[in-house]
Design a protein around this motif. Structure first.
Motif, PDB file in Angstrom:
ATOM      1  N   MET A  66       0.827  -1.211   0.000  1.00 50.44           N
ATOM      2  CA  MET A  66       0.000   0.000   0.000  1.00 50.44           C
ATOM      3  C   MET A  66       0.859   1.258   0.000  1.00 50.44           C
ATOM      4  O   MET A  66       0.536   2.237  -0.681  1.00 50.44           O
ATOM      5  CB  MET A  66      -0.944  -0.008   1.197  1.00 50.44           C
ATOM      6  CG  MET A  66      -2.066  -1.003   1.062  1.00 50.44           C
ATOM      7  SD  MET A  66      -3.275  -0.915   2.389  1.00 50.44           S
ATOM      8  CE  MET A  66      -2.444  -1.834   3.669  1.00 50.44           C
ATOM      9  N   THR A 113       2.948   1.904  -3.483  1.00 54.64           N
ATOM     10  CA  THR A 113       2.142   2.189  -4.676  1.00 54.64           C
ATOM     11  C   THR A 113       1.209   3.380  -4.476  1.00 54.64           C
ATOM     12  O   THR A 113       0.367   3.645  -5.322  1.00 54.64           O
ATOM     13  CB  THR A 113       1.301   0.956  -5.083  1.00 54.64           C
ATOM     14  OG1 THR A 113       0.438   0.598  -4.000  1.00 54.64           O
ATOM     15  CG2 THR A 113       2.190  -0.218  -5.449  1.00 54.64           C
ATOM     16  N   ALA A 172      -1.843  -1.707  -5.562  1.00 56.07           N
ATOM     17  CA  ALA A 172      -1.267  -2.439  -4.431  1.00 56.07           C
ATOM     18  C   ALA A 172      -1.276  -3.956  -4.639  1.00 56.07           C
ATOM     19  O   ALA A 172      -0.483  -4.664  -4.018  1.00 56.07           O
ATOM     20  CB  ALA A 172      -2.006  -2.085  -3.149  1.00 56.07           C
ATOM     21  N   PRO A 189       2.503  -4.766  -6.590  1.00 59.47           N
ATOM     22  CA  PRO A 189       3.372  -3.630  -6.288  1.00 59.47           C
ATOM     23  C   PRO A 189       4.733  -3.650  -6.966  1.00 59.47           C
ATOM     24  O   PRO A 189       5.352  -2.612  -7.124  1.00 59.47           O
ATOM     25  CB  PRO A 189       3.539  -3.714  -4.777  1.00 59.47           C
ATOM     26  CG  PRO A 189       3.360  -5.157  -4.465  1.00 59.47           C
ATOM     27  CD  PRO A 189       2.340  -5.653  -5.459  1.00 59.47           C
TER      28      PRO A 189
END
Length: 84
Positions: free
Chosen positions: A25, A28, A57, A60
């Protein structure tokens, strides 16, 4: 919404741990945001790692995995012992 994205990532990648989901998370996320008060480009102090992009995500390209020992190694000089 972060908890929901994390749950979807765990479903798509059951072999990922919490550190990998967080890494996906964070690496990205979008950083092209503006500071709401000043209108200037936002800095990491304004927005953290950015605005989460759930679709990105899932793939990634780069993940940082971390274990309990890794976190213990970076506790800012505090002596940490394993209670077990």
């Amino acid at each position: 919404h972060i908890a929901g994205v994390s749950a979807l990532l765990k479903q798509a990648h059951p072999d990922w741990g919490q550190a990998e989901a967080k890494s996906a998370m964070m690496t990205t996320s979008r950083q092209d945001l503006l500071n709401r008060l000043m209108g200037d480009p936002a800095t990491p102090f304004d927005m953290g790692s950015g605005f989460v992009q759930p679709t990105s995500a899932f793939e990634p390209g780069l993940l940082y995995g971390a274990s309990k020992n890794d976190y213990n190694a970076f506790t800012c000089g505090i002596t940490v012992t394993d209670p077990s």
